[in-house]
Scaffold this motif. Structure first.
Motif, PDB file in Angstrom:
ATOM      1  N   ILE A  74       0.816   5.830 -37.879  1.00 53.57           N
ATOM      2  CA  ILE A  74      -0.296   5.104 -36.147  1.00 53.57           C
ATOM      3  C   ILE A  74      -1.676   4.867 -36.704  1.00 53.57           C
ATOM      4  O   ILE A  74      -2.323   4.547 -36.484  1.00 53.57           O
ATOM      5  CB  ILE A  74       0.493   5.673 -35.085  1.00 53.57           C
ATOM      6  N   ALA A  75      -1.441   6.279 -37.828  1.00 49.29           N
ATOM      7  CA  ALA A  75      -3.001   6.850 -37.928  1.00 49.29           C
ATOM      8  C   ALA A  75      -3.171   5.369 -38.718  1.00 49.29           C
ATOM      9  O   ALA A  75      -4.513   4.808 -38.586  1.00 49.29           O
ATOM     10  CB  ALA A  75      -2.714   7.706 -38.916  1.00 49.29           C
ATOM     11  N   ALA A  76      -2.847   5.398 -39.628  1.00 48.89           N
ATOM     12  CA  ALA A  76      -3.484   4.428 -40.950  1.00 48.89           C
ATOM     13  C   ALA A  76      -4.024   2.985 -39.539  1.00 48.89           C
ATOM     14  O   ALA A  76      -4.829   1.827 -40.698  1.00 48.89           O
ATOM     15  CB  ALA A  76      -2.260   3.602 -41.584  1.00 48.89           C
ATOM     16  N   GLN A  77      -2.589   2.577 -39.282  1.00 49.06           N
ATOM     17  CA  GLN A  77      -3.045   1.305 -38.535  1.00 49.06           C
ATOM     18  C   GLN A  77      -3.551   1.300 -37.455  1.00 49.06           C
ATOM     19  O   GLN A  77      -4.404   0.368 -37.050  1.00 49.06           O
ATOM     20  CB  GLN A  77      -1.691   0.426 -37.798  1.00 49.06           C
ATOM     21  N   GLY A  78      -3.906   2.436 -36.799  1.00 49.68           N
ATOM     22  CA  GLY A  78      -4.845   2.636 -35.927  1.00 49.68           C
ATOM     23  C   GLY A  78      -6.172   2.209 -35.934  1.00 49.68           C
ATOM     24  O   GLY A  78      -7.536   1.699 -35.920  1.00 49.68           O
ATOM     25  N   ALA A  79      -6.789   2.399 -37.648  1.00 47.74           N
ATOM     26  CA  ALA A  79      -7.952   2.208 -38.180  1.00 47.74           C
ATOM     27  C   ALA A  79      -8.062   1.200 -38.145  1.00 47.74           C
ATOM     28  O   ALA A  79      -9.581   0.776 -38.226  1.00 47.74           O
ATOM     29  CB  ALA A  79      -8.005   3.719 -39.630  1.00 47.74           C
ATOM     30  N   THR A  80      -7.218   0.387 -38.311  1.00 46.22           N
ATOM     31  CA  THR A  80      -7.949  -0.799 -38.565  1.00 46.22           C
ATOM     32  C   THR A  80      -7.957  -1.750 -36.783  1.00 46.22           C
ATOM     33  O   THR A  80      -8.124  -3.022 -36.699  1.00 46.22           O
ATOM     34  CB  THR A  80      -6.360  -1.611 -38.639  1.00 46.22           C
ATOM     35  N   LEU A  81      -8.225  -1.346 -35.796  1.00 44.51           N
ATOM     36  CA  LEU A  81      -8.132  -1.916 -34.730  1.00 44.51           C
ATOM     37  C   LEU A  81      -9.535  -1.814 -33.624  1.00 44.51           C
ATOM     38  O   LEU A  81     -10.594  -0.752 -34.708  1.00 44.51           O
ATOM     39  CB  LEU A  81      -8.534  -0.561 -33.782  1.00 44.51           C
ATOM     40  N   ALA A  82     -10.280  -2.597 -34.106  1.00 42.64           N
ATOM     41  CA  ALA A  82     -11.982  -3.448 -34.087  1.00 42.64           C
ATOM     42  C   ALA A  82     -12.107  -2.407 -32.686  1.00 42.64           C
ATOM     43  O   ALA A  82     -13.378  -2.177 -33.101  1.00 42.64           O
ATOM     44  CB  ALA A  82     -11.891  -5.022 -33.838  1.00 42.64           C
ATOM     45  N   ASP A  83     -11.952  -2.808 -31.952  1.00 39.46           N
ATOM     46  CA  ASP A  83     -12.864  -2.270 -30.553  1.00 39.46           C
ATOM     47  C   ASP A  83     -12.417  -0.392 -30.354  1.00 39.46           C
ATOM     48  O   ASP A  83     -11.300   0.168 -30.394  1.00 39.46           O
ATOM     49  CB  ASP A  83     -11.939  -2.446 -29.527  1.00 39.46           C
ATOM     50  N   PRO A  84     -13.670   0.237 -29.829  1.00 40.47           N
ATOM     51  CA  PRO A  84     -13.341   1.626 -30.483  1.00 40.47           C
ATOM     52  C   PRO A  84     -12.822   1.953 -29.107  1.00 40.47           C
ATOM     53  O   PRO A  84     -12.128   3.569 -29.012  1.00 40.47           O
ATOM     54  CB  PRO A  84     -15.093   1.696 -29.572  1.00 40.47           C
ATOM     55  N   ALA A  85     -12.512   1.100 -28.087  1.00 46.05           N
ATOM     56  CA  ALA A  85     -11.451   2.117 -26.642  1.00 46.05           C
ATOM     57  C   ALA A  85     -10.454   1.898 -27.284  1.00 46.05           C
ATOM     58  O   ALA A  85      -9.184   2.369 -26.850  1.00 46.05           O
ATOM     59  CB  ALA A  85     -11.641   0.959 -25.477  1.00 46.05           C
ATOM     60  N   GLN A 111      -8.958   2.001 -30.510  1.00 47.28           N
ATOM     61  CA  GLN A 111      -8.877   3.020 -31.397  1.00 47.28           C
ATOM     62  C   GLN A 111      -8.367   4.508 -30.546  1.00 47.28           C
ATOM     63  O   GLN A 111      -7.594   5.352 -30.819  1.00 47.28           O
ATOM     64  CB  GLN A 111     -10.160   2.829 -32.039  1.00 47.28           C
ATOM     65  N   ALA A 112      -9.923   4.836 -29.494  1.00 51.36           N
ATOM     66  CA  ALA A 112      -9.449   5.865 -29.702  1.00 51.36           C
ATOM     67  C   ALA A 112      -7.876   5.952 -28.241  1.00 51.36           C
ATOM     68  O   ALA A 112      -7.738   7.320 -28.866  1.00 51.36           O
ATOM     69  CB  ALA A 112     -11.201   5.889 -27.480  1.00 51.36           C
ATOM     70  N   ARG A 113      -7.421   5.509 -28.108  1.00 46.76           N
ATOM     71  CA  ARG A 113      -6.046   4.998 -26.933  1.00 46.76           C
ATOM     72  C   ARG A 113      -5.046   5.583 -28.435  1.00 46.76           C
ATOM     73  O   ARG A 113      -4.259   6.629 -28.250  1.00 46.76           O
ATOM     74  CB  ARG A 113      -5.175   3.780 -26.588  1.00 46.76           C
ATOM     75  N   VAL A 114      -5.348   4.737 -29.471  1.00 50.40           N
ATOM     76  CA  VAL A 114      -4.148   5.318 -30.380  1.00 50.40           C
ATOM     77  C   VAL A 114      -4.590   6.720 -31.253  1.00 50.40           C
ATOM     78  O   VAL A 114      -3.737   7.464 -31.388  1.00 50.40           O
ATOM     79  CB  VAL A 114      -4.219   4.469 -32.241  1.00 50.40           C
ATOM     80  N   ARG A 115      -6.345   6.823 -31.160  1.00 51.86           N
ATOM     81  CA  ARG A 115      -6.315   8.824 -31.640  1.00 51.86           C
ATOM     82  C   ARG A 115      -6.023   9.625 -31.053  1.00 51.86           C
ATOM     83  O   ARG A 115      -5.678  11.014 -31.065  1.00 51.86           O
ATOM     84  CB  ARG A 115      -7.459   8.817 -32.354  1.00 51.86           C
ATOM     85  N   ALA A 116      -5.923   9.189 -29.743  1.00 54.04           N
ATOM     86  CA  ALA A 116      -5.475  10.143 -28.493  1.00 54.04           C
ATOM     87  C   ALA A 116      -3.739  10.303 -28.680  1.00 54.04           C
ATOM     88  O   ALA A 116      -3.631  12.017 -28.942  1.00 54.04           O
ATOM     89  CB  ALA A 116      -5.422  10.154 -27.261  1.00 54.04           C
TER      90      ALA A 116
END
Ligand SMILES: Nc1ncnc2c1ncn2[C@@H]1O[C@H](COP(=O)(O)OP(=O)(O)OP(=O)(O)O)[C@@H](O)[C@H]1O
Ligand SMILES: [Mg+2]
Length: 889
Positions: A448-459, A461-466
């Motif tokens: 999920i870290a790798a795929q999350g990094a490809t998301l454009a919207d910071p919001a 991305q933040a959800r995945v990062r959390a």
């Protein structure tokens, strides 16, 4: 023949009223068979109370309300409740509200058919019963399943349970006269008494049956039955026959009420002819109940509903439910339960086509932690083409219902519907959660870290990062977890739920590190934001509980644990089958019981936690470790070892963050098996590991365990610049400056006193432990003081130890076992008698010994126990844990 005068039951009524007025606030529940007269008695009791003196709430639970969370108390809870409350919050809010409305008057909550309460309502009733100034009264029908919180009312001594028997012959005659409005011939009364066996409802149905067949006649004002019925018909047969004779219009009124009660009168009149409604009321089949500002219609007796529902063909049942849903939708959903009611009727009637409604209702049910209902609704939403969001909700719920593989299937089935980054982000997080915790796939984190990094919207991305952050915390990648969580908090675009999840991650870490103040502040913020995250992420509650529970357990805050256990009222999560919630709270509860020396409760509660968590990968290891601790506390080495093995077997690698608890338990298991060298070696190594991981909060507890094993002077940690190593006591002194709260300085003092202090120092430490309810530590410190004091002056210390041990159950930790001298059978026998005050001469006579032999034995006992004489013997025996019949008194 609607309502006749109340007859007899004077003792029972008196008993009910004195329970309400009684000094101890203990309530009363009447149990009894169907139709015997419980509800009527309750009604009469309530009617006899003055609303000026009491704040009275009357509730009748029914089969229809039982299906909805809080359905049973819909008449008590206002339509509008504050948004975003946890179930515990709802409970607290409800109790506060009742107290407020009562304005100082004692509260009386009367519940008819309490066995039909839905689980959350039952939990609330229990809470109300426990509150100040409240009395719960009610009825239960025999032979029905009773919700646990209701059963707990009498096992916790909050109510008395009284069986209501049938009416006697005189009462039956009186009742007959009341029903028929005139005296009854003695032979008739006798026959009807035998046929009804004193059952009020059966009597009434019998009278109805015989009078409708024209067999009842009145001569000179006296009623006489001339018919020939010999065998008693069953109550349901009679009701059956009567309902079978209704006109279709009246019947459909009764049916609508049977499936929809409580039903607003206006609503019913839209669906049925008002004349038919009136007839049904005249015939005593339905009755009107005032509720707030409106009139509600209910069945006059629950048995009518049972008969109707049983005989209603499936197709007709469904039609009725669909009609009810239509009606409620037409008049507009007004009450807090209406959305769920409509959704459930739609489900049951096979008319669930509106995915938005189902999705809303599913989220609401999940928000109340009713996992089975939420699952049904979310599944229906998916089947009604609810698409992506329905799949997301269903998969999330399935994950918490311990069905991860199904959850993955559901998610994969909508993989083709991910058209934008928002969906991708949400999909990734739910799938990640299921895969990581549900299926124990650790590689999830990297994925999920790798795929999350490809998301454009910071919001997004933040959800995945959390999520990545909390997963990393769980697998002990703490540095990365902290960085990620901090990055989420720093990002203004982060959605609230993501932000608060990140805050929980940090708070958990801070707790493990002994930064309790910061951790508590963070959790308070998460809680304050609940209204903004609960709908999006109800399960965030769990991350919050874990962070909070870790802090309370590490800081020795037993009152804090009590508060959250009572607060969440574990039964509530249990009622909704939200097992992770129930299970975790049970573990905390067992922990608190253990530190208080209540080893019975600790064992029982931890066993309960293991059972609840049996199918889960998440906390099962922790639950078994707590069970191992409880068994070790009782000195049950075999049980402790078995539990530890189970903890190792069930502990998921993805829950590595819990290792300190498991390893601490392992130390206790070694010690319980009397392998002190292994215990000490293990705990020293553990302390080193915790130090390296920066888990100062945990390290402190492990060092405390070493002190408890009399290792305050043992070396720990790395070699210092001076070439030597620190002792446990020295390290604790260091930690007491780094770890928050009252416990660290106290533990450091304990270690100092244990290393080279006087018995007085130890006793002072013991007092401070005892003041915080940390009974086991207090008892062990006292035991050490007794040992240190040697033969001189152990008396008072022994008295104190005896007093402490009286608080707890069976306790047999190494420190306490040390104190147990080995007395021979004969010495025990004599010592016990002497402690009871039997003179040596009498002991000698009783045991066929010479007085001199008895004296010799006693002298040996005194010297083994380190006491000066008989006066101290009693306390000395009592302070010896674990010997048979701990208290010789
Ligand atoms: N002592 C009484 N005096 C007059 N009427 C009574 C008395 N006891 C019961 N009744 C009447 O008998 C009928 C059945 O009683 P009730 O509804 O109280 O039974 P119940 O025990 O609550 O049954 P269930 O378990 O099915 O709810 C009711 O119509 C009630 O009004
Ligand atoms: Mg009843």
């Amino acid at each position: 023949m609607s309502r006749w005068d109340f007859v007899g039951r004077t003792d029972e009524l008196h008993r009910l009223l004195s329970a309400i007025g009684g000094p101890d606030g203990r309530g009363l529940l009447f149990s009894g068979s169907a139709g015997v007269g419980k509800s009527r008695l309750l009604r009469e009791g309530v009617a006899a109370l003055s609303p000026d003196r009491y704040a009275i709430w009357s509730v009748s639970a029914s089969a229809t309300t039982a299906a909805l969370p809080f359905g049973g108390l819909v008449q008590v809870l206002p339509a509008e409740q504050p948004q975003g409350l946890s179930p515990a919050g709802i409970l607290r809010w409800a109790v506060d509200l009742l107290q407020e409305q009562a304005a100082g008057r004692p509260i009386v909550l009367a519940i008819d058919d309490a066995h039909l309460l839905d689980p959350p309502s039952a939990a609330l009733v229990h809470l109300i019963a426990r509150a100040e100034n409240t009395t719960v009264i009610g009825t239960l029908r025999n032979g029905e399943q009773i919700p646990l919180p209701i059963r707990a009312l009498w096992t916790d001594d909050l109510v008395d349970l009284v069986e209501l028997g049938p009416l006697g012959p005189t009462e039956t005659t009186g009742l007959l006269a009341a029903i028929l409005d005139g005296p009854v011939d003695a032979g008739t009364a006798d026959r009807l008494f035998r046929l009804s066996a004193g059952n009020a409802l059966l009597l009434r149905e019998l009278v109805l049956a015989v009078s409708s067949s024209g067999e009842l006649s009145r001569t000179y004002g006296i009623w006489k039955w001339t018919g020939r019925l010999e065998l008693a018909p069953s109550l349901t047969d009679l009701i059956d026959t009567r309902i079978g004779q209704l006109t279709p219009g009246v019947r459909s009124v009764v049916e609508l009420v049977a499936f929809g009660e409580p039903l607003g009168l206006q609503l019913l009149q839209r669906a049925a002819d008002p004349d038919d409604v009136e007839t049904a009321e005249e015939r005593g089949l339905i009755s009107m109940v005032h509720d707030d500002r409106r009139l509600d219609v209910r069945l006059a007796h629950p048995l009518y509903g049972e008969v109707i529902r049983r005989h209603c063909p499936v197709s007709r049942t469904r039609r009725l439910q669909a009609t009810l849903a239509d009606l409620l939708e037409q008049v507009g959903k007004r009450r807090r339960d209406d959305l769920l009611r409509v959704a459930v009727w739609r489900l049951d009637s096979g008319t669930a086509q509106d995915p938005a409604l189902l999705l809303d209702a599913g989220a609401q049910a999940f928000g109340r932690y009713d996992v089975p209902l939420a699952t049904r609704l979310a599944r229906a939403a998916l089947e009604a083409d609810g698409g992506f969001y329905a799949a997301e909700l269903l998969a999330t719920i399935l994950m918490f219902a311990d069905r991860p593989s199904e959850a993955i299937e559901v998610l994969d089935s909508v993989a083709g519907e991910i058209h934008d980054d928002r969906r991708r982000g949400r999909w990734l997080t739910v799938r990640g959660m299921v895969s990581y915790w549900g299926l124990s796939r650790e590689s999830t984190v990297e994925e999920i870290a790798a795929q999350g990094a490809t998301l454009a919207d910071p919001a997004d991305q933040a959800r995945v990062r959390a999520f990545e952050a909390i997963m990393r915390l769980h697998r002990l990648d703490t540095g990365a977890a902290l960085r990620l969580a901090q990055a989420v908090l720093d990002r203004p675009a982060a959605p609230v739920a993501a932000r608060e999840l990140a805050r929980c991650t940090i708070a958990h870490l801070q707790a493990a590190q002994g930064q309790y103040r910061r951790s508590a502040t963070a959790i308070a913020r998460v809680q304050a934001e609940a209204a903004r995250w609960r709908n999006d992420m109800p399960y965030l509650q769990l991350a919050m509980e874990l962070a909070r529970g870790t802090r309370l357990a590490l800081s020795g805050d037993l009152t804090g644990i009590d508060a959250i256990v009572a607060d969440e009222f574990a039964d509530l999560a249990g009622a909704g089958d939200f097992r992770l919630g129930t299970g975790y709270l049970a573990i905390l509860q067992a922990y608190a019981a253990r530190l208080r020396g209540r080893s019975d409760e600790a064992l029982k509660t931890s066993l309960g936690a293991c059972a609840v968590l049996a199918t889960s990968q998440v906390y099962a290891g922790l639950a078994h470790a707590e069970r191992a601790q409880a068994a070790a506390l009782r000195g049950d080495a075999a049980h402790a070892a078995e539990a530890m093995a189970e903890a190792d077997r069930t502990h998921a690698p993805g829950m590595a963050v819990l290792y300190p608890w498991l390893e601490q338990a392992r130390g206790a298991v070694y010690a319980a098996a009397d392998d002190l060298p292994a215990a000490v070696k293990h705990l020293c190594a553990l302390a080193d590991r915790l130090r390296a991981d920066g888990f100062a909060g945990h390290e402190l507890l492990v060092l405390l365990d070493l002190v408890r094993l009399d290792q305050a002077a043992a070396p720990v940690g790395p070699t210092c610049t001076d070439g030597g190593r620190r002792t446990v006591a020295q390290r604790l002194a260091e930690l007491s400056e780094r770890v928050d709260g009252m416990l660290p300085p106290l533990v450091a003092r304990y270690a100092r006193a244990a290393a080279d202090g006087s018995p007085t120092d130890l006793l002072a430490v013991a007092d401070d432990f005892a003041a915080r309810d940390l009974v086991v530590y207090a008892a062990e410190a006292t035991a050490l003081a007794v040992q240190r004091a040697g033969r001189d002056g152990t008396g008072p210390a022994r008295e104190r130890l005896a007093a402490l041990l009286r608080h707890g159950d069976r306790l047999a930790t190494p420190a306490l076992r040390q104190l147990r001298p080995t007395l021979s059978e004969r010495e025990w026998e004599i010592a016990r008698l002497a402690a009871e005050g039997v003179t040596s001469r009498l002991i000698a006579e009783q045991l066929y010994l010479s007085s001199r032999t008895v004296e010799n034995h006693l002298q040996r006992v005194y010297s083994k126990l380190g006491v000066a004489g008989r006066a101290e013997l009693r306390a000395a025996l009592r302070s010896m844990p674990g010997h048979d019949g701990t208290d010789p008194a």
